[in-house]
Motif scaffolding. Structure first.
Motif, PDB file in Angstrom:
ATOM      1  N   CYS A 253       0.813  -1.222   0.000  1.00  0.00           N
ATOM      2  CA  CYS A 253       0.000   0.000   0.000  1.00  0.00           C
ATOM      3  C   CYS A 253       0.845   1.271   0.000  1.00  0.00           C
ATOM      4  O   CYS A 253       0.320   2.357  -0.280  1.00  0.00           O
ATOM      5  N   THR A 254       2.113   1.168   0.359  1.00  0.00           N
ATOM      6  CA  THR A 254       2.937   2.362   0.522  1.00  0.00           C
ATOM      7  C   THR A 254       4.204   2.375  -0.321  1.00  0.00           C
ATOM      8  O   THR A 254       4.844   3.431  -0.444  1.00  0.00           O
TER       9      THR A 254
ATOM     10  N   LEU B 200      -1.702   5.706  -4.893  1.00  0.00           N
ATOM     11  CA  LEU B 200      -0.429   5.002  -4.762  1.00  0.00           C
ATOM     12  C   LEU B 200       0.581   5.420  -5.823  1.00  0.00           C
ATOM     13  O   LEU B 200       1.757   5.082  -5.729  1.00  0.00           O
TER      14      LEU B 200
END
Length: 478
Positions: free
Chosen positions: A354-355, A392
């Motif tokens: 997610c990061t 993202l």
């Protein structure tokens, strides 16, 4: 039911065990597959602890923590190289200190072998993953000084995400690491990764062209039945769900569909590479086994065979049922305790996707056998679990800017990949330069070259291991 169970008995095969080469960005896929492939071979290998800096980028921050590592000095000869195996998206597995191709290389080259656990996982708990490379650098510097290995040549090893770290370690710290073996390494970050399932289709088709077509028919049938609540009781029984199926949102159906597709994704990724080791018990389900079930008309329609695969997987891994409730999954993943149900790696790895990486194995391509878990399903989990709602795209761009993506520029890294492994689509499959060679192994899957040789190995797999050794010999002589 009795006919199905009796028919499935003939599909039992070999023993399953995977050491540390794991990469499961899809949440449900990680949850099931990582637990299946977590080895427990710890005999004779003791935990050791390295006093590590918490923040390598802030000299005023004096906080420290303990990072777990393992040592095998059996083959070390004075003046020999140091092999550093990099831990990845799960607890560092000390079985690597007893098994694996790298130990054969170590024996021939007189190397000291070390394994360092990633700061996100296992018993090592600080939680800024972008400092993982700095952890490796500090560990290498201090350990070399303490053991009199400052002038030794260090070689980094890793498979899957740790393979990426092995490549990036050489890229970012060329003065500390002399060479790297980056096996099955996805070096290019991308939000959407539908190519993963495209490779799954091709890998199933390589066994039998009809196999992925039957899988698609089964998946499509299940998607249609999920539109009718009257079918939910039968679906619950057919797939042995832990609770009566309830579909209250698209996330519920997507989680179920991804969980069941994960049976095929997992097997394709590790086809034939789940190796039998001393003391292990279990059954190795291969692409051949899956396609044998899916092509067996005596089991019923394609949907029935799809359910039969799910039951076979449950039986193989001693699961009485499967939990496919999205709400339950989110609850477990949102537990931030180090003793929580997903603290072994699931919560951390999905956070990294997610990061940092994305890597979402969506059904957005028409050239694959599944349906029902598109990119928005994966992105919604970032919001539901971590309250991350921003795009993202910026994070992915930053990752590729930081490490170079496909355009990595350094020397002395070898990139082994298997043609069956879906991850090769984000890896290096062709030589970048003569000093950044690819070893593309036709017919093998994820991290195949890392496992010990066996009589059943394809000839090209043995040749690949030999080529990697020859490269190491050459580079260590430079």
């Amino acid at each position: 039911m009795a006919l199905v169970c009796n028919s499935l008995q003939k599909y039992a095969a070999f023993v399953v065990i995977v050491l540390a080469c794991v990469c499961f960005p899809c949440a449900a896929h990680y949850r099931s597959a990582h637990r299946r492939h977590e080895a427990r071979l710890r005999s004779g290998v003791e935990d050791q602890w390295f006093i590590q800096r918490l923040d390598h980028f802030n000299g005023a921050d004096t906080r420290l923590w303990k990072q777990r590592y393992f040592v095998n000095d059996t083959f070390y000869r004075a003046g020999g190289p140091v092999f550093l195996m990099i831990g990845g998206e799960g607890p560092a597995n000390p079985a690597w200190m007893q098994y694996g191709t790298w130990l054969l290389y170590a024996q021939k080259l007189g190397a000291l072998c070390l394994l360092l656990e990633h700061r996100f996982y296992g018993k090592s708990h600080p939680t800024d993953s972008r400092q993982a490379l700095a952890d490796l650098a500090h560990f290498r510097t201090v350990t070399a000084a303490k053991r009199g290995l400052t002038n030794s040549k260090w070689v980094a090893f890793g498979g899957s995400y740790p393979g990426s770290l092995a490549a990036w370690f050489r890229l970012k710290y060329p003065h500390l690491v002399h060479a790297s073996v980056a096996t099955s390494a996805p070096v290019h970050a991308t939000v959407n990764f539908p190519e993963y399932l495209e490779v799954v289709w091709r890998s199933l088709a390589a066994e039998n062209p009809e196999c992925p077509q039957i899988v698609k028919k089964a998946s499509d049938t299940l998607v249609d039945r999920l539109k009718d609540p009257k079918t939910y009781d039968n679906i619950t029984k057919d797939f042995r769900l832990c609770s009566t199926l309830q579909i209250q949102s698209k996330m519920d159906s997507a989680y179920l569909l991804e969980s069941l597709a994960g049976n095929f994704m997992d097997v394709v990724q590790y086809n034939e590479d789940n190796r039998a080791f001393e003391g292990a018990v279990g059954t190795n389900i291969t692409i051949k086994v899956l396609c044998s079930v899916m092509l067996d008309s005596s089991l019923g329609e394609p949907y029935d065979r799809y359910a039969a695969v799910a039951r076979l997987m449950q039986k193989t891994f001693s699961q009485s049922c499967i939990n496919t409730q999205y709400e339950s999954y989110i609850q477990d993943m949102s537990n931030t305790s180090w003793s929580g149900p997903e603290a072994g790696g699931g919560r951390q790895w999905v956070y990294q996707t997610c990061t940092e990486f994305g890597f979402y194995q969506s059904t957005d391509s028409p050239n694959q056998p599944f349906d029902g878990f598109p990119l928005p399903y994966h992105l919604q989990q970032c919001a539901d679990i971590y309250n991350l709602s921003s795009s993202l795209d910026g994070a992915i761009q930053q990752t590729n800017e930081e490490y170079g993506g496909y355009d990595i520029r350094t020397t002395r890294i070898v990139f082994p990949n298997g043609s069956i492994d879906p991850w090769h689509a984000l890896g290096v499959a062709k030589d970048i330069t003569s000093d950044l060679p690819a070893v593309f192994i036709k017919g093998t899957a994820h991290c195949a070259n890392m496992y010990p040789a066996r009589a059943e190995d394809l000839p090209q797999l043995g040749l690949a291991r030999d080529r990697i050794f020859i490269l190491l010999q050459k580079w260590l002589a430079e």
